[in-house]
Design an enzyme around this catalytic site. Structure first.
Site, PDB file in Angstrom:
ATOM      1  N   TYR A  60       2.529  10.064  -0.429  1.00  0.00           N
ATOM      2  CA  TYR A  60       3.682   9.557   0.319  1.00  0.00           C
ATOM      3  C   TYR A  60       4.998   9.883  -0.392  1.00  0.00           C
ATOM      4  O   TYR A  60       6.062   9.773   0.211  1.00  0.00           O
ATOM      5  CB  TYR A  60       3.605   8.034   0.492  1.00  0.00           C
ATOM      6  CG  TYR A  60       2.424   7.504   1.244  1.00  0.00           C
ATOM      7  CD1 TYR A  60       1.511   8.346   1.889  1.00  0.00           C
ATOM      8  CD2 TYR A  60       2.181   6.129   1.315  1.00  0.00           C
ATOM      9  CE1 TYR A  60       0.413   7.840   2.566  1.00  0.00           C
ATOM     10  CE2 TYR A  60       1.097   5.614   2.000  1.00  0.00           C
ATOM     11  CZ  TYR A  60       0.205   6.468   2.623  1.00  0.00           C
ATOM     12  OH  TYR A  60      -0.869   5.956   3.287  1.00  0.00           O
TER      13      TYR A  60
ATOM     14  N   PRO B 131      -3.547   2.849  18.921  1.00  0.00           N
ATOM     15  CA  PRO B 131      -3.725   2.905  20.383  1.00  0.00           C
ATOM     16  C   PRO B 131      -2.463   2.623  21.195  1.00  0.00           C
ATOM     17  O   PRO B 131      -2.453   2.860  22.410  1.00  0.00           O
ATOM     18  CB  PRO B 131      -4.787   1.817  20.646  1.00  0.00           C
ATOM     19  CG  PRO B 131      -5.527   1.675  19.364  1.00  0.00           C
ATOM     20  CD  PRO B 131      -4.468   1.865  18.314  1.00  0.00           C
TER      21      PRO B 131
ATOM     22  N   ASP C 270       0.845  -1.201   0.000  1.00  0.00           N
ATOM     23  CA  ASP C 270       0.000   0.000   0.000  1.00  0.00           C
ATOM     24  C   ASP C 270       0.876   1.246   0.000  1.00  0.00           C
ATOM     25  O   ASP C 270       1.743   1.409   0.852  1.00  0.00           O
ATOM     26  CB  ASP C 270      -0.895  -0.003   1.246  1.00  0.00           C
ATOM     27  CG  ASP C 270      -1.785   1.225   1.305  1.00  0.00           C
ATOM     28  OD1 ASP C 270      -2.909   1.165   0.774  1.00  0.00           O
ATOM     29  OD2 ASP C 270      -1.357   2.247   1.892  1.00  0.00           O
TER      30      ASP C 270
ATOM     31  N   SER D 219      -3.781   2.341  10.214  1.00  0.00           N
ATOM     32  CA  SER D 219      -3.414   2.804  11.568  1.00  0.00           C
ATOM     33  C   SER D 219      -3.967   1.891  12.654  1.00  0.00           C
ATOM     34  O   SER D 219      -4.406   2.340  13.708  1.00  0.00           O
ATOM     35  CB  SER D 219      -3.875   4.253  11.788  1.00  0.00           C
ATOM     36  OG  SER D 219      -3.168   5.133  10.956  1.00  0.00           O
TER      37      SER D 219
ATOM     38  N   ARG E  78      10.050  -7.609  13.068  1.00  0.00           N
ATOM     39  CA  ARG E  78       8.683  -7.158  13.371  1.00  0.00           C
ATOM     40  C   ARG E  78       7.757  -7.378  12.181  1.00  0.00           C
ATOM     41  O   ARG E  78       6.568  -7.648  12.350  1.00  0.00           O
ATOM     42  CB  ARG E  78       8.693  -5.691  13.805  1.00  0.00           C
ATOM     43  CG  ARG E  78       9.160  -5.520  15.243  1.00  0.00           C
ATOM     44  CD  ARG E  78       8.811  -4.154  15.784  1.00  0.00           C
ATOM     45  NE  ARG E  78       9.640  -3.110  15.208  1.00  0.00           N
ATOM     46  CZ  ARG E  78      10.804  -2.726  15.704  1.00  0.00           C
ATOM     47  NH1 ARG E  78      11.300  -3.310  16.768  1.00  0.00           N
ATOM     48  NH2 ARG E  78      11.490  -1.741  15.140  1.00  0.00           N
TER      49      ARG E  78
ATOM     50  N   THR F  78       9.995  -1.227   9.393  1.00  0.00           N
ATOM     51  CA  THR F  78      11.204  -1.389   8.593  1.00  0.00           C
ATOM     52  C   THR F  78      12.095  -2.484   9.182  1.00  0.00           C
ATOM     53  O   THR F  78      13.127  -2.816   8.611  1.00  0.00           O
ATOM     54  CB  THR F  78      11.995  -0.067   8.526  1.00  0.00           C
ATOM     55  OG1 THR F  78      12.269   0.384   9.852  1.00  0.00           O
ATOM     56  CG2 THR F  78      11.189   1.005   7.781  1.00  0.00           C
TER      57      THR F  78
ATOM     58  N   SER G 100       3.575   3.604  22.073  1.00  0.00           N
ATOM     59  CA  SER G 100       4.810   3.834  21.310  1.00  0.00           C
ATOM     60  C   SER G 100       4.555   4.202  19.853  1.00  0.00           C
ATOM     61  O   SER G 100       5.499   4.469  19.103  1.00  0.00           O
ATOM     62  CB  SER G 100       5.673   2.564  21.341  1.00  0.00           C
ATOM     63  OG  SER G 100       4.957   1.454  20.790  1.00  0.00           O
TER      64      SER G 100
ATOM     65  N   ASN H  73       4.263  -9.352  12.604  1.00  0.00           N
ATOM     66  CA  ASN H  73       2.974  -8.814  12.141  1.00  0.00           C
ATOM     67  C   ASN H  73       2.288  -9.786  11.186  1.00  0.00           C
ATOM     68  O   ASN H  73       1.072  -9.967  11.225  1.00  0.00           O
ATOM     69  CB  ASN H  73       3.187  -7.469  11.453  1.00  0.00           C
ATOM     70  CG  ASN H  73       3.596  -6.375  12.417  1.00  0.00           C
ATOM     71  OD1 ASN H  73       3.380  -6.477  13.628  1.00  0.00           O
ATOM     72  ND2 ASN H  73       4.207  -5.325  11.894  1.00  0.00           N
TER      73      ASN H  73
END
Length: 301
Positions: free
Chosen positions: A39, A190, A34, A186, A252, A248, A193, A256
């Site tokens: 951007y 919540p 996406d 997004s 992680r 990046t 960090s 995800n």
């Protein structure tokens, strides 16, 4: 190609970072990328796709039109929308766009016809084969109703800020009636960090609510032997929303991606998360938009 449930977001990544990030994401197993005209990284995204070696037909590519109509910008016309879509495809250099979205409904602030004119431009891009599917982002019920009442083809998707603190229940119910599917962005807003040091609307949460959200996520993550981001992403998937996590860090990225293989959160945990916003039954807790520093983009048009 069907839209994958877990995609890779590229917001706030420059061209070089997006090239490496997209390459790593595709190599890790992501198959939805996406990006957006706004951007300013479409060329980097396209280069990352090529560098990954993954066949184009295996990757679902979404980009978005920046419509103008705010911050002193003039709303783009039908012809300019078509030109912008063609330019995005040239920047990405990927043969075709799987999904082309209008990033915000800002053009409607210049009048209903200005907003509808941009949607006509998207439909023209679909007809010409530039984009295989078209949709919108941050549109509310009034904007979608304008398209419906004009007897035009409805958007296939509406990409929205969706997480436990911003559940948009009424809008999503209306979208379901009209055959418009949701994509969540997004999802990690919540988290305490999230976007540290970057512009956002996180301060609208307030200290007490932030603490309640944090303790709830910590409790569920501990029970599930998962990370707090995984809990938020899994909540969205169990609600049926495709997600667009961004990182990046390759480790992680893989964490995800694994939320699709996690066990279900369970009824009690889903109810705890539901109670964090959306006017959850018996809570009176209202939605709060966190992604945009100035507030809800739909309310600005």
């Amino acid at each position: 190609m069907e839209l994958p449930k877990i995609g890779y977001g590229t917001y706030l990544m420059d061209s070089a970072a997006s090239e490496l990030g997209v390459k790593n994401a595709l190599e890790a197993g992501y198959r939805h990328i996406d990006t957006a005209q706004g951007y300013e990284n479409e060329a980097g995204v396209g280069a990352g796709m090529k560098a990954s070696g993954v066949d184009r037909g295996e990757v679902f590519v979404t980009t978005k039109l920046w419509p103008g109509g705010k911050w002193g910008q003039r709303a783009l016309t039908y012809e300019e929308v078509v030109e912008a879509g063609e330019k995005s495809l040239k920047e990405l250099d990927c043969g075709y766009l799987d999904l082309y979205l209008i990033h915000t409904p800002f053009a409607f602030a210049s009048g209903k016809e200005a907003g509808l004119d941009q949607w006509r431009g998207c439909l023209a891009l679909k007809k010409r084969g530039i984009a295989r599917q078209v949709g919108v982002s941050n549109f509310n019920q009034a904007h979608l109703s304008a398209i419906y009442e004009a007897r035009m083809e409805m958007p296939l998707y509406n990409q929205l800020e969706i997480h436990p603190c911003c559940q948009q229940r009424q809008l999503l119910a209306f979208m379901e009636e009209r055959g418009v599917k949701a994509i969540a962005y997004s999802s990690l807003a919540p988290l305490g960090s999230w976007r540290e040091g970057q512009d956002s609307g996180k301060d609208r949460m307030g200290k007490e609510r932030t603490e309640i959200v944090g303790s709830t996520l910590k409790k569920i993550a501990g029970e599930m032997d998962a990370t707090e981001p995984q809990v938020l992403l899994r909540w969205a998937l169990e609600k049926g929303y495709p997600i667009l996590p961004k990182s990046t860090n390759v480790g992680r990225m893989k964490l995800n991606l694994r939320v699709g293989e996690m066990g279900e959160l369970g009824k009690e945990n889903m109810e705890l998360l539901d109670a964090l916003g959306g006017g959850g039954e018996g809570t009176g807790v209202e939605d709060v938009c966190l992604a945009w520093a100035f507030g809800d983009p739909a309310a600005a048009s």
